[in-house]
Design a protein around this motif. Structure first.
Motif, PDB file in Angstrom:
ATOM      1  N   GLY A   1       0.730  -1.411   0.491  1.00 33.13           N
ATOM      2  CA  GLY A   1      -0.234  -0.126   0.371  1.00 33.13           C
ATOM      3  C   GLY A   1       0.472   1.561   0.113  1.00 33.13           C
ATOM      4  O   GLY A   1       0.401   2.295  -0.395  1.00 33.13           O
TER       5      GLY A   1
ATOM      6  N   ARG B   1       4.696   0.016  -2.461  1.00 34.45           N
ATOM      7  CA  ARG B   1       4.128   0.613  -3.559  1.00 34.45           C
ATOM      8  C   ARG B   1       4.605   0.358  -4.959  1.00 34.45           C
ATOM      9  O   ARG B   1       4.389   0.033  -5.875  1.00 34.45           O
TER      10      ARG B   1
ATOM     11  N   ALA C   1      -1.062  -7.705  -5.241  1.00 36.33           N
ATOM     12  CA  ALA C   1      -0.929  -6.594  -4.095  1.00 36.33           C
ATOM     13  C   ALA C   1      -1.509  -6.823  -2.715  1.00 36.33           C
ATOM     14  O   ALA C   1      -2.790  -6.659  -2.825  1.00 36.33           O
TER      15      ALA C   1
ATOM     16  N   SER D   1      -2.003  -5.426   1.339  1.00 36.22           N
ATOM     17  CA  SER D   1      -1.912  -4.603   2.118  1.00 36.22           C
ATOM     18  C   SER D   1      -2.668  -5.302   3.336  1.00 36.22           C
ATOM     19  O   SER D   1      -3.842  -5.272   2.688  1.00 36.22           O
TER      20      SER D   1
ATOM     21  N   ASP E   1      -7.291  -0.933   3.067  1.00 39.14           N
ATOM     22  CA  ASP E   1      -8.099  -0.827   1.579  1.00 39.14           C
ATOM     23  C   ASP E   1      -8.225   0.271   0.966  1.00 39.14           C
ATOM     24  O   ASP E   1      -7.810   0.182  -0.144  1.00 39.14           O
TER      25      ASP E   1
ATOM     26  N   LEU F   1      -5.139   0.262  -1.636  1.00 40.71           N
ATOM     27  CA  LEU F   1      -5.598  -0.977  -2.720  1.00 40.71           C
ATOM     28  C   LEU F   1      -5.942  -0.215  -3.614  1.00 40.71           C
ATOM     29  O   LEU F   1      -5.959  -0.474  -4.677  1.00 40.71           O
TER      30      LEU F   1
ATOM     31  N   SER G   1      -4.881   0.158  -7.140  1.00 38.23           N
ATOM     32  CA  SER G   1      -5.170   0.162  -8.386  1.00 38.23           C
ATOM     33  C   SER G   1      -5.338   0.330  -9.526  1.00 38.23           C
ATOM     34  O   SER G   1      -5.910   0.785 -10.818  1.00 38.23           O
TER      35      SER G   1
ATOM     36  N   ALA H   1      -5.522  -6.962  -5.817  1.00 42.24           N
ATOM     37  CA  ALA H   1      -5.701  -6.396  -4.361  1.00 42.24           C
ATOM     38  C   ALA H   1      -5.787  -7.661  -3.679  1.00 42.24           C
ATOM     39  O   ALA H   1      -7.116  -7.536  -3.389  1.00 42.24           O
TER      40      ALA H   1
ATOM     41  N   CYS I   1      -6.175  -7.751   0.730  1.00 47.20           N
ATOM     42  CA  CYS I   1      -6.690  -6.644   2.228  1.00 47.20           C
ATOM     43  C   CYS I   1      -6.629  -7.624   2.956  1.00 47.20           C
ATOM     44  O   CYS I   1      -7.685  -8.499   3.301  1.00 47.20           O
TER      45      CYS I   1
END
Length: 244
Positions: free
Chosen positions: A16, A21, A36, A38, A41, A44, A48, A56, A58
């Motif tokens: 994130g 990142r 990805a 993280s 949220d 992400l 995105s 993504a 979370c």
């Protein structure tokens, strides 16, 4: 660093913010499919938008059960960057159980868990792979109030070597990148005191902290075939600090 990761799938934790990142963005730009991960949220969602097509996830990697549920069926992964970490600053005599457990659960235990998930998949598919653990120069030197964080990174040094030894026969390479302070949000916590920051920078022969790009370039090198004979090693991105 211009490298081509087309046809490969990468997973990046701590995606994130900061180093994670920018690693996602670099891998995405280099043709990789990226997962990805993280715990935030909102990060992400914004990532995105910058990198359309990334996957993504979370999840709080400090929670073993939640991580297993989120990543247990993540599918084929060729490249892994274990970047997620927390910095909880306390002097030694004030370290709490909560600080200790949270630090080791996120900074070290999650590396074991996520790497197990990914490596088992690589082995089942019979494909080579590369894992990069994001460590720190404080794996080798001490700083006030960073005892717990430093301990997790020092343990990561041996974990990286042990993983490299056991996974090597499966053609899976494992290395670490050990930066000095990088002026991400996390790095700014460590250098909040201007006088401490000045003295610390003067200890670096290059008289500067690392840029995020410096760290990302080392990560990409270790992920790529250009480091095909490198495993169990650590790249110091420390401005020469340990040489001074």
């Amino acid at each position: 660093m211009q490298l081509n990761f087309s046809g490969l799938r990468a997973l990046v934790t701590g995606a994130g913010k900061g180093i994670g990142r920018d690693t996602v963005k670099a891998l995405h730009a280099s043709g990789a499919s990226v997962v990805a991960v993280s715990r935030t949220d909102a990060d992400l969602v914004s990532l995105s938008k910058e990198c359309p097509g990334i996957e993504a996830v979370c999840v709080d990697l400090g929670n073993w059960e939640a991580t297993e549920q989120a990543l247990g069926r993540v599918g084929a992964v060729d490249l892994l960057v274990n970047n997620a970490a927390v910095v909880l600053m306390q002097p030694f005599l004030e370290i709490t159980k909560e600080t200790f457990d949270r630090s080791f659960n996120v900074n070290l235990r999650s590396v074991v868990q996520v790497s197990q998930i990914v490596a088992r998949g690589m082995i089942a598919r019979g494909v080579p792979g590369s894992i990069v653990n994001i460590s720190s120069m404080v794996a080798h030197v001490t700083y006030p109030n960073l005892i717990t964080y430093s301990s997790t990174k020092s343990a990561m040094t041996m974990l990286t070597k042990a993983m490299a030894m056991e996974l090597g026969p499966h053609k899976i390479r494992v290395n670490s990148v050990n930066p000095t302070v990088v002026l991400t949000a996390m790095g700014k916590k460590v250098t909040a005191d201007p006088e401490f920051s000045r003295k610390m920078k003067e200890r670096h022969p290059l008289r500067k902290f690392a840029e995020v790009e410096d760290v990302v370039n080392s990560i990409l090198f270790l992920l790529s075939d250009r480091s095909a004979s490198t495993t169990g090693s650590g790249i110091m991105v420390d401005g020469g600090y340990l040489a001074s």
